[in-house]
Design a protein around this motif. Structure first.
Motif, PDB file in Angstrom:
ATOM      1  N   THR A 243      20.387 -43.705 -24.038  1.00  0.00           N
ATOM      2  CA  THR A 243      20.923 -43.107 -25.370  1.00  0.00           C
ATOM      3  C   THR A 243      21.728 -43.554 -25.947  1.00  0.00           C
ATOM      4  O   THR A 243      22.362 -44.996 -25.595  1.00  0.00           O
ATOM      5  CB  THR A 243      22.056 -41.920 -24.031  1.00  0.00           C
TER       6      THR A 243
ATOM      7  N   TYR B 220      25.554 -44.151 -26.918  1.00  0.00           N
ATOM      8  CA  TYR B 220      26.910 -42.972 -27.040  1.00  0.00           C
ATOM      9  C   TYR B 220      28.134 -44.490 -28.052  1.00  0.00           C
ATOM     10  O   TYR B 220      28.356 -45.594 -27.351  1.00  0.00           O
ATOM     11  CB  TYR B 220      27.574 -43.015 -25.126  1.00  0.00           C
TER      12      TYR B 220
ATOM     13  N   GLY C 168      33.991 -40.483 -30.854  1.00  0.00           N
ATOM     14  CA  GLY C 168      33.953 -39.970 -30.023  1.00  0.00           C
ATOM     15  C   GLY C 168      34.288 -39.368 -29.367  1.00  0.00           C
ATOM     16  O   GLY C 168      35.541 -39.295 -29.733  1.00  0.00           O
TER      17      GLY C 168
ATOM     18  N   SER D 165      30.007 -39.022 -31.604  1.00  0.00           N
ATOM     19  CA  SER D 165      29.388 -39.118 -30.547  1.00  0.00           C
ATOM     20  C   SER D 165      29.931 -37.923 -29.643  1.00  0.00           C
ATOM     21  O   SER D 165      31.247 -37.589 -29.377  1.00  0.00           O
ATOM     22  CB  SER D 165      29.481 -40.020 -29.331  1.00  0.00           C
TER      23      SER D 165
ATOM     24  N   ASP E  17      25.679 -36.234 -25.968  1.00  0.00           N
ATOM     25  CA  ASP E  17      25.666 -37.793 -25.764  1.00  0.00           C
ATOM     26  C   ASP E  17      25.273 -37.946 -24.305  1.00  0.00           C
ATOM     27  O   ASP E  17      24.410 -39.224 -23.944  1.00  0.00           O
ATOM     28  CB  ASP E  17      25.582 -38.514 -26.712  1.00  0.00           C
TER      29      ASP E  17
END
Ligand SMILES: Cc1cc2nc3c(=O)[nH]c(=O)nc-3n(C[C@H](O)[C@H](O)[C@H](O)COP(=O)(O)O)c2cc1C
Length: 329
Positions: free
Chosen positions: A5, A7, A190, A238, A260
């Motif tokens: 993933t 991030y 994020g 994110s 995420d």
């Protein structure tokens, strides 16, 4: 199985991240967490108060002309102000681990501490998580002012560093989605949904306030679940889910609504740090059971933008539940 993933612009081997807690004060713990599958670690917060106190102390010694103390501090005071231990923790953890290390800065005003972010970056942190633990108990403070404070702090830190900056938010905004959107537009990398505010209880026997911190339970995923489902696909930043993960089932649910990464602390404190491996293996088992080959296969499939059952997220469903009695004891 492809668990990879992204991030905060960082490539992670899987979505399991250790959220901020004292667990990462111990290098042995951090190494073990990495071995058990953690894809990134957030260090415990350094608080604005820690930073300012140390700055005050240096200034006091300088003002009093304490030459012995003064000579002890290197000439450039501002460059060396702030708790050294935290910077040392960042350096040591980065040296010991392969996975990204995220530092956590916890403060409530724009001034006095944000340049410490530069030192965090120089110490080698891969990213900074900002926790604006602002409890607006001053009832003169308006919602607009609180929101402006978050944005000002983000702005100050983003100006100071070039590593990614995330913000850990509480769910107590009049419009959570719009607050996140404003932060997104201001360049946050994020958001961590959500922070848990410490809330005291009352001991009726002793008639005094109980100042403990309860570990979370799995029912606590529902509020972040709702907001992550709402925001997924609508912001550039994110999204990290935080609160209530006890088993791999909660991890998968958060991924389904579009997170995420999924963070965890209480489960590790409750079951021990090796429990990270149980979560990791459980995630693989959950994905296999759904015939998914990767995390990307399920991510966001049940977000608001993707689900056909939109009403389940909305007021209309609330009315149906109240009228139809679909509640659990
Ligand atoms: C003992 C303990 C210490 C924590 N310390 C911090 C901290 O320093 N900074 C922070 O942002 N969150 C801190 N948290 C909050 C966690 O990072 C996390 O957001 C919260 O516990 C919800 O996640 P969980 O349900 O997986 O525990 C702490 C939580 C616990 C239980």
């Amino acid at each position: 199985m492809n668990l990879a993933t992204r991030y905060l612009g960082l490539d992670l081997k899987n979505p399991l991240v250790v959220s901020a807690s004292p667990l990462a004060l111990d290098l042995g713990n951090s190494r073990r967490l990495e071995d058990c599958g953690a894809a990134a670690i957030v260090l415990p917060s350094i608080f604005q108060e820690d930073i300012e106190n140390e700055i005050d102390e240096i200034e006091r010694l300088v003002c009093e002309g304490n030459s012995e103390a003064f000579s002890y501090f290197p000439a450039n005071i501002s460059a060396n102000a702030g708790p050294k231990n935290y910077l040392e923790l960042i350096r040591r953890t980065r040296d010991a681990l392969e996975i990204p290390v995220i530092a956590s800065l916890n403060g409530t005003t724009r001034t006095g501490w944000t340049d410490y972010a530069t030192q965090i970056e120089q110490a080698g942190a891969n990213a900074i998580e900002l926790n604006v633990y602002l409890l607006p108990t001053d009832i003169e403070l308006t919602g607009t002012e609180v929101e402006a404070r978050y944005l000002a702090i983000l702005d100050a830190v983003k100006e100071t560093v070039s590593i990614p900056v995330s913000m850990k938010l509480s769910p107590y905004f009049s419009s959570v989605g719009n607050m996140v959107k404003s932060l997104d537009q201001a360049g946050v990398d994020g958001v961590v949904l959500f922070n848990r505010f410490y809330q005291p209880d009352i001991d009726l026997e002793e008639l005094k306030l109980v100042r403990d911190l309860k570990l979370s339970h799995k029912g606590e995923i529902r509020l972040p679940l709702l907001w992550i489902a709402t925001l997924a696909g609508k912001i550039k930043a994110s999204i990290a889910a935080s609160s209530g993960v006890q088993t791999a089932a909660e991890v998968v649910k958060y991924l389904f609504v579009g997170a995420d990464v999924v963070m965890t602390t209480s489960a590790l404190m409750r079951h021990g740090i090796d429990y990270m491996k149980t979560l990791h293996d459980g995630l693989i088992a959950e994905l296999k059971e759904r015939e998914a080959d990767s995390v990307a296969d399920i991510r966001g499939r049940m977000s608001r933008g993707a689900t056909s059952d939109l009403a389940a997220f909305d007021r209309v469903n609330y009315i149906r539940i109240l009228r139809g009695g679909a509640y659990n004891a």
